[in-house]
Every structure is written in structure tokens, then in C-alpha cells.
Enzyme design. Structure first.
Site, PDB file in Angstrom:
ATOM      1  N   GLY A   1       0.835  -1.194   0.000  1.00 46.02           N
ATOM      2  CA  GLY A   1       0.000   0.000   0.000  1.00 46.02           C
ATOM      3  C   GLY A   1       0.871   1.247   0.000  1.00 46.02           C
TER       4      GLY A   1
ATOM      5  N   GLN B   1       2.631   9.985   1.934  1.00 48.12           N
ATOM      6  CA  GLN B   1       3.988   9.432   2.080  1.00 48.12           C
ATOM      7  C   GLN B   1       4.932   9.907   0.994  1.00 48.12           C
ATOM      8  OE1 GLN B   1       2.227   5.284   2.589  1.00 48.12           O
ATOM      9  NE2 GLN B   1       4.093   5.088   3.774  1.00 48.12           N
TER      10      GLN B   1
ATOM     11  N   CYS C   1       5.569  -0.356   7.546  1.00 45.14           N
ATOM     12  CA  CYS C   1       5.303   0.933   6.884  1.00 45.14           C
ATOM     13  C   CYS C   1       6.528   1.315   6.063  1.00 45.14           C
ATOM     14  CB  CYS C   1       5.014   2.006   7.931  1.00 45.14           C
ATOM     15  SG  CYS C   1       4.612   3.605   7.209  1.00 45.14           S
ATOM     16  N   LEU C   2       6.297   1.723   4.817  1.00 45.83           N
ATOM     17  CA  LEU C   2       7.417   2.098   3.953  1.00 45.83           C
ATOM     18  C   LEU C   2       8.096   3.378   4.448  1.00 45.83           C
ATOM     19  CD1 LEU C   2       5.781   1.289   0.490  1.00 45.83           C
ATOM     20  CD2 LEU C   2       7.399  -0.113   1.804  1.00 45.83           C
TER      21      LEU C   2
ATOM     22  N   HIS D   1      -4.694   1.490   7.734  1.00 46.28           N
ATOM     23  CA  HIS D   1      -3.335   2.023   7.878  1.00 46.28           C
ATOM     24  C   HIS D   1      -3.125   3.203   6.915  1.00 46.28           C
ATOM     25  CE1 HIS D   1       1.195   1.319   8.278  1.00 46.28           C
ATOM     26  NE2 HIS D   1       1.130   2.061   7.175  1.00 46.28           N
ATOM     27  N   GLU D   2      -3.540   3.028   5.655  1.00 44.41           N
ATOM     28  CA  GLU D   2      -3.328   4.091   4.653  1.00 44.41           C
ATOM     29  C   GLU D   2      -4.224   5.304   4.940  1.00 44.41           C
ATOM     30  OE1 GLU D   2      -0.779   3.654   3.042  1.00 44.41           O
ATOM     31  OE2 GLU D   2      -0.603   1.485   3.137  1.00 44.41           O
TER      32      GLU D   2
ATOM     33  N   HIS E   1      -2.620   7.489   7.358  1.00 44.26           N
ATOM     34  CA  HIS E   1      -1.617   8.370   6.734  1.00 44.26           C
ATOM     35  C   HIS E   1      -2.284   9.656   6.238  1.00 44.26           C
ATOM     36  CE1 HIS E   1       2.181   6.227   6.781  1.00 44.26           C
ATOM     37  NE2 HIS E   1       1.688   5.152   6.207  1.00 44.26           N
TER      38      HIS E   1
HETATM   39  O1  K1U Z   1       1.719   2.412   4.154  1.00 44.24           O
HETATM   40  C1  K1U Z   1       2.739   1.825   3.894  1.00 44.24           C
HETATM   41  O2  K1U Z   1       3.810   2.282   4.233  1.00 44.24           O
HETATM   42  C2  K1U Z   1       2.699   0.495   3.164  1.00 44.24           C
HETATM   43  C3  K1U Z   1       2.663  -0.706   4.085  1.00 44.24           C
HETATM   44  C4  K1U Z   1       1.239  -1.214   4.135  1.00 44.24           C
HETATM   45  C5  K1U Z   1       0.919  -2.149   5.262  1.00 44.24           C
HETATM   46  C6  K1U Z   1       1.488  -3.406   5.328  1.00 44.24           C
HETATM   47  C7  K1U Z   1       1.158  -4.267   6.355  1.00 44.24           C
HETATM   48  C8  K1U Z   1       0.264  -3.876   7.305  1.00 44.24           C
HETATM   49  C9  K1U Z   1      -0.278  -2.628   7.239  1.00 44.24           C
HETATM   50  C10 K1U Z   1       0.038  -1.764   6.212  1.00 44.24           C
HETATM   51  C11 K1U Z   1       3.582  -1.770   3.521  1.00 44.24           C
HETATM   52  O3  K1U Z   1       3.424  -2.208   2.432  1.00 44.24           O
HETATM   53  S1  K1U Z   1       4.867  -2.319   4.535  1.00 44.24           S
HETATM   54  C12 K1U Z   1       5.675  -3.574   3.547  1.00 44.24           C
HETATM   55  C13 K1U Z   1       4.940  -4.855   3.514  1.00 44.24           C
HETATM   56  O4  K1U Z   1       4.090  -5.103   4.327  1.00 44.24           O
HETATM   57  C14 K1U Z   1       5.244  -5.857   2.461  1.00 44.24           C
HETATM   58  C15 K1U Z   1       6.335  -5.741   1.645  1.00 44.24           C
HETATM   59  C16 K1U Z   1       6.580  -6.700   0.658  1.00 44.24           C
HETATM   60  C17 K1U Z   1       5.745  -7.761   0.496  1.00 44.24           C
HETATM   61  C18 K1U Z   1       4.656  -7.894   1.324  1.00 44.24           C
HETATM   62  C19 K1U Z   1       4.403  -6.951   2.296  1.00 44.24           C
HETATM   63 ZN    ZN Z   2       2.547   3.298   6.224  1.00 40.53          ZN
END
Ligand code: K1U
Ligand code: ZN
Length: 180
Positions: A46, A51, A92-93, A134-135, A138
Site C-alpha cells: 500500500g 507518504q 510501513c514504507l 493504515h493508509e 496516513h
Molecule cells: O503504508 C505503507 O507504508 C505500506 C505498508 C502497508 C501495510 C502493510 C502491512 C500492514 C499494514 C500496512 C507496507 O506495504 S509495509 C511492507 C509490507 O508489508 C510488504 C512488503 C513486501 C511484500 C509484502 C508486504
Molecule cells: Zn505506512
């Protein structure tokens, strides 16, 4: 393909509140495409416009392993949330490398607009439900670490500040190298 810079916690711009999208134009389509490229490249499931320092109510999500089901939520609103809660280890990225449990409603109904401005509503559970919530946080300027204890949050913040300084130093050295 354009990759956008993802703001890193504790950048104060992550706490800005996003404004509704009012123009469903070519610029919006480019932003959606660039956000999708950025999310897939990271990689993540996501990404909220906040972000990438664009303070508009726009979210992209793809929770599939095949990365072929992009979902776009513009001006999203939660219309219903279940009483039942679930704890999910969120990432979270903007806070790379940190995963921790957050409790949220298990299921939500969300109403949003697509890239053409058309309204739709869907019910989500599991990872999609977590990701939508979560998004949407943000977009309100909230980062998931704010659900953690002050002790954990402060440790994460201190680690991120140190890492961010290293990244800035590397970037400055690279830029100086290019000048000589
Ligand atoms: O909002 C963001 O920063 C994105 C975030 C979304 C999220 C993931 C898990 C739970 C809640 C919200 C991410 O994508 S973190 C990275 C991640 O979960 C992932 C990365 C590669 C493959 C699978 C998952
Ligand atoms: Zn996030």
C-alpha cells in the site's frame, strides 16, 4: 515509470492532513501511476499520497502476490467498522524495518471514488482491511508507530533519526562527487 521519494519517519510532513481530491484529470492519473510504480518497487502492499509529500486523499493498494490487482481509493471514508478487533503485525514504507502489532476493527466498509470520480463501496477483511485503515491514517497525518507505547515509539524515532542522518550524509557525498 517514475519513482517518487518516500518520506521517512519522523519527517514532520507525514503529519499533514490530506485535502479531498477535486480534479479527476490527467495529472491525477499520472500521480496514481507513479504511486503504483513506487509501491511495487519498494516493495509494499500500500501507499498513501501523504507518504510521497502529496497531501491529497489518495491511496493505492495491491495485496496480491502476483502484483496484478491495483486498487485505488480516492477520498475514502469508512462507513462501518466491526466491533470485532484483530491484531496485525504492521509495517510501513516510511518506517522501514519496523513491524509491530496494532489492534484495529477486523472488518470495515469503505466508500471511495475511482480515478474517474465514480463512487464505489466495498467490505474488506484480513490484510485488505488492515491496509485500508493504515493508509487512511496516513491521510490524517498518523503513522502506525503512534499506536505503540511511548517507549517503543521513542526507540524507533531515535533509530530512524540516526539512519536518516546516514542517508543524508551519503546523498551529500554523492552530490559533491558529481560536482568535481
Ligand atoms: O503504508 C505503507 O507504508 C505500506 C505498508 C502497508 C501495510 C502493510 C502491512 C500492514 C499494514 C500496512 C507496507 O506495504 S509495509 C511492507 C509490507 O508489508 C510488504 C512488503 C513486501 C511484500 C509484502 C508486504
Ligand atoms: Zn505506512
Amino acid at each position: 515509470m517514475a519513482l517518487l521519494n518516500i518520506l521517512r519517519y519522523p519527517d514532520p510532513r507525514l503529519h499533514k492532513v490530506a485535502a479531498p481530491v477535486t480534479e479527476f484529470d490527467a495529472g491525477l492519473r499520472t500521480l496514481i501511476a507513479d504511486m503504483a510504480d513506487t509501491m511495487y518497487d519498494a516493495p509494499g502492499v500500500g501507499l498513501a499520497a501523504s507518504q510521497v509529500d502529496v497531501h491529497k486523499q489518495l491511496v493505492v493498494i495491491d495485496i496480491t502476490e502476483t502484483k496484478d490487482h491495483l486498487q485505488v481509493f480516492i477520498n475514502p471514508q469508512i462507513t462501518w467498522a466491526s466491533e470485532e478487533k484483530q491484531v496485525y503485525d504492521e509495517g510501513c514504507l516510511s518506517v522501514p524495518g519496523v513491524y509491530d502489532g496494532v489492534e484495529r476493527p477486523s472488518r470495515v466498509k469503505v466508500k471511495a471514488q475511482d480515478a474517474d470520480g465514480k463512487f464505489f463501496e466495498l467490505e474488506a477483511d484480513g490484510l485488505l482491511s488492515v491496509c485500508i485503515q493504515h493508509e487512511m491514517d496516513h491521510l490524517q497525518g498518523k503513522v502506525f508507530v503512534e499506536y505503540l507505547s511511548p517507549l517503543k515509539r521513542n526507540r524507533i524515532k531515535a533509530r530512524m533519526v540516526k539512519e536518516n542522518r546516514g542517508i543524508e550524509r551519503e546523498a551529500a557525498l554523492k552530490a559533491a562527487g558529481r560536482r568535481y
